[in-house]
Write an enzyme that holds these catalytic residues in place. Structure first.
Site, PDB file in Angstrom:
ATOM      1  N   ASP A 293      14.171 -11.661  29.660  1.00 54.61           N
ATOM      2  CA  ASP A 293      13.013 -11.037  29.035  1.00 54.61           C
ATOM      3  C   ASP A 293      13.478 -10.358  27.746  1.00 54.61           C
ATOM      4  OD1 ASP A 293      10.464 -10.155  28.495  1.00 54.61           O
ATOM      5  OD2 ASP A 293      10.090  -9.359  30.494  1.00 54.61           O
TER       6      ASP A 293
HETATM    7  C1  BGC Z   1       7.279  -9.283  28.494  1.00 53.50           C
HETATM    8  C2  BGC Z   1       7.224 -10.745  28.827  1.00 53.50           C
HETATM    9  C3  BGC Z   1       6.842 -11.531  27.590  1.00 53.50           C
HETATM   10  C4  BGC Z   1       7.824 -11.229  26.480  1.00 53.50           C
HETATM   11  C5  BGC Z   1       7.547 -12.001  25.206  1.00 53.50           C
HETATM   12  C6  BGC Z   1       8.107  -8.998  27.255  1.00 53.50           C
HETATM   13  O1  BGC Z   1       7.988  -7.673  26.846  1.00 53.50           O
HETATM   14  O2  BGC Z   1       7.791  -8.573  29.598  1.00 53.50           O
HETATM   15  O3  BGC Z   1       6.319 -10.964  29.873  1.00 53.50           O
HETATM   16  O4  BGC Z   1       6.790 -12.905  27.889  1.00 53.50           O
HETATM   17  O5  BGC Z   1       7.761  -9.841  26.191  1.00 53.50           O
HETATM   18  O6  BGC Z   1       6.397 -11.591  24.589  1.00 53.50           O
END
Ligand code: BGC
Length: 761
Positions: A293
């Site tokens: 993530d």
């Molecule tokens: C979130 C993810 C997301 C990623 C990209 C993160 O902060 O937890 O779910 O896919 O950002 O936007």
């Protein structure tokens, strides 16, 4: 030597293959031998820096400003082979130009992967995921994902960070809006439907994108519902509940997975070798791409699990996290880590092999520009078909929670007072992940209702401030109308990432507004709009009709108005129970029985709160209809040692054609353990005309009764089968039997991860 990248990529045989590419498991992960050769050839040709470059994903923009970071510095990284993927980018034309830089100006010409959070629609916005789960209709989730994939892929995207399949049992967690709620069986079915919608049977098909099951493995179990916080779980609960949708997703061939931010029982997930390499890769044989993530590899230092960025990089790589989303820890620190510890090098090859395989599966080596079509982009986004599908999904996601005295549907000819700022909040209809959604393309409840009835609108109060100045005008509107509809809840920005709340009652001055409207004595219909279950027991007291409408996307207003006016009979069901108050959380129906089960008699010492009634205000699976349904003739028919059939007849005994969601729960006792009081193991949403009956059959395997005890096991003995209209409205019960106990093979799909086949007679 300047390598001829075209021949490298095309022939795949120029250089001797030195890297071994692992055999791929699930169907969507199969590669042809030509593709495999091509990858091996490339790997053999790549420098360590180029390999690491493939493992780097950088932000080409921000969620609200896509492409805004595609500057010269970013393009130089592409030219140098220092980036394998971009996120927060979009658009056929800009992405084609960006791809051209990778393909024509980098040494090896490896195409880039373009990713974005296309969660519940790209430009045509569908209901938020929690709402779509409330449809109890995997076909709706499938179609929404399919359309999102069509729109995203013509806009040049290859990859979406969806579905989020984290089980959520604490409504304080802001991200409950992004998932399918509290139940692993429902969660697994919706997850698989979405994955198949995004990817189809083969991601090389036109109009597909790679899906990403996130956030592996227990992000939804954050203590206290605080986003990013630790999860502390027994292995049994982890396996049976939180991992079930991930195992189903892996089995369904999801192209990619994302690791969670949080730690699981003290081990940060992004560096959790036992979880990611152990369970996901080795036990489940998952060969797809795993991405961290946002910034999570670097955050291993903040967790305290790594002292330096090089240690963080090594931890993540050992856990088998292939791609670093935005933290640049692989980019800047993996090479020194490999120099210090050459045993990491084969792990780099493995990771890069999986990244190249994802690109190959999408057909990018054959045609790097096959995604993105500027001409089609103009006609496909927001097409009439897509809007119609969004409307149908919105209709099917609405849950009628209460309808005393048949307050709904509203008879035509009545004057309606429509109160509450949310009733005209187009921005909130889009939910928290809106991709390229545009609020001006959303129909609000106010707009749609005005087309169908005489409506006096007064916002009364908003959902944030304590300003009560608008209440007198709202009361005046109610007094002049036959019936009051009040839109209540939270605006879109109260739920989503980093949006946990300790108090999930109505924000702002909405309670004061309700009090004032109650005093008018006019019948009230509450239309809830929210991204999470709210604690509304006292707020809803005395209100005869309550509709849960979540955030329903572009067609929000049409769908709600059609339900209010009776054109559509509601049939959504709660994918998460609605608590009476926040102090009850976490709360879920599939809890183990205690030695002292909750007792309404306060003189008895039992497992309950003394200051609240027992259980949720509205339970999991709850939802009413404008019709009535009778259940009869439940029978269990053995079909051999492992296969069972349970069938029931359901009859529409009410006045209108309507849908019913027939639900099958089991209770499978195990000697020595306290097993859940009931667990969903099947459901069917069926449409019946007045007077019509259908026989609904559920084909179960004993593997679905498995429990985790250092391996999946099935106990011998009776299994209770309960069929009804919600987890708290069981109409009929029967029993089936497992003749003898057995163990399942390691890595076998079991329990909630397995699907029940439904037959309709
Ligand atoms: C979130 C993810 C997301 C990623 C990209 C993160 O902060 O937890 O779910 O896919 O950002 O936007």
């Amino acid at each position: 030597m300047k390598l001829d990248r075209r021949s490298l990529i095309a022939a795949g045989t120029l250089l001797a293959a030195t890297a071994r590419f692992p055999a791929l498991a699930a169907p969507a992960q199969k590669l042809s031998s030509a593709q495999r050769n091509r990858i091996d050839t490339l790997l053999a040709a790549m420098t360590l820096d180029e390999k690491i470059g493939q493992m780097v994903q950088i932000a080409g923009g921000r969620q609200i400003a896509l492409n805004s970071r595609l500057d010269e510095a970013a393009l130089d990284k592409v030219r140098a082979g220092r980036v394998g993927s971009f996120l927060h980018v979009a658009g056929a034309q800009p992405l084609q130009a960006l791809q051209r830089v990778a393909v024509e100006e980098s040494r090896l010409g490896i195409p880039l992967l373009f990713a974005m959070d296309v969660v519940h629609g790209y430009r045509t916005i569908f209901p938020v995921p929690l709402a779509m789960a409330a449809s109890f209709d995997p076909d709706v989730a499938h179609q929404a994902a399919r359309i999102a994939a069509v729109e995203a892929s013509v806009s040049g995207l290859h990859w979406t960070f969806a579905p989020m399949i984290d089980i959520a049992r604490d409504a304080r967690w802001g991200r409950v809006v992004e998932g399918a709620g509290e139940d692993p069986y429902l969660g697994a079915r919706i997850a698989v439907a979405q994955i198949e919608g995004f990817q189809t049977a083969d991601p090389a098909n036109p109009d597909t994108v790679l899906a990403c099951a996130k956030h592996m493995g227990a992000y939804g179990a954050a203590i206290g519902g605080r986003d990013y916080d630790s999860a502390e779980l027994s292995e049994r609960t982890l396996r049976e509940t939180y991992l079930a949708p991930f195992h189903a997703a892996s089995h369904a061939g999801v192209g990619t997975m994302m690791t969670a931010f949080n730690d699981l029982s003290g081990v940060p997930t992004t560096g959790n070798e036992a979880l990611v390499r152990g369970i996901l890769r080795e036990e489940w044989d998952y060969q797809g791409l795993v991405v961290s993530d946002w910034n999570a590899i670097k955050e291993l230092i903040a967790h305290g699990a790594a002292a330096t960025p090089a240690q963080a990089a090594a931890l993540a790589l050992r856990a088998s996290v292939d791609m670093d989303m935005t933290s640049n820890t692989y980019a800047d620190h993996l090479a020194p880590a490999v120099a210090a510890d050459p045993s990491l090098l084969p792990l780099v090859d493995e990771a890069v092999g999986r990244i190249l395989a994802a690109k190959a599966r999408l057909g990018l080596f054959d045609d790097p520009y096959r995604f993105g079509d500027a001409a089609r982009e103009k006609t496909v986004l927001q097409s009439a078909d897509h809007r119609a599908a969004a409307r149908r999904a919105a209709e099917r996601s609405i849950v009628l929670l209460r309808n005393e005295g048949a307050t709904l549907p509203i008879r035509s000819g009545r004057t309606i007072a429509l109160i509450g700022a949310l009733a005209d909040d187009a921005n909130s209809t889009l939910g928290s992940w809106r991709a390229r959604g545009n609020k001006d393309e959303s129909i609000t409840l106010r707009q749609a209702l005005a087309e169908r009835a005489t409506v006096r609108f007064a916002p009364g109060v908003d959902t944030r401030s304590g300003d009560t100045a608008g209440i007198p005008a709202a009361v005046a509107a109610a007094e002049q109308a036959d019936i009051t509809i009040i839109a209540l809840g939270e605006d879109y920005d109260y739920s989503g990432e980093a949006r946990s709340r300790s108090d999930i009652t109505l924000p702002g001055a909405q309670l004061a507004l309700i009090e004032a409207l109650r005093a008018t004595g006019k019948p009230i219909v509450a239309v809830l709009m929210n991204g999470r279950p709210l604690a509304l027991e006292s707020a809803l007291e005395g209100i005869p009709a309550v509709l849960e409408t979540w955030f329903l996307g572009n067609e929000s207003g049409h769908a709600i108005a059609d339900v209010l006016m009776g054109r559509v009979s509601p049939a959504g069901r709660l994918p998460m129970g609605i608590p009476r108050n926040g102090g009850q959380l976490p709360l879920f129906y599939a809890h183990p029985p205690t030695g002292r089960p909750a007792n309404p008699d306060l003189a008895v010492d039992s497992a309950r709160y003394r200051d609240a009634d027992i259980g949720p205000l509205f339970p999991f699976g709850h939802g009413l209809s404008y019709s009535r349904f009778d259940y009869s003739d439940l029978r269990a028919e053995g079909q051999g040692a492992k296969n069972h059939m349970v069938a029931v007849t359901v009859t529409n005994s009410g006045p209108v054609a309507a849908d019913e969601v027939v639900q099958l729960y089991i209770r499978a006792p195990v000697p020595g353990l306290a097993r859940p009081v009931r667990e969903l193991r099947g459901f069917a949403r069926i449409t019946l005309a007045p007077g019509e009956s259908r026989r609904v059959g559920f084909a179960l395997s004993s593997d679905q009764f498995a429990y985790w005890d250092d391996g999946w096991k099935v106990a011998a003995g009776p299994v209770e089968c309960m069929v009804g209209a919600s987890s708290d409205d069981i109409r009929l019960t029967t029993a089936i039997a497992v003749p003898s106990a057995y163990d399942l093979a390691a890595g076998a799909l079991a329990g909630a991860a397995l699907a029940t086949q439904v037959t309709l007679g």
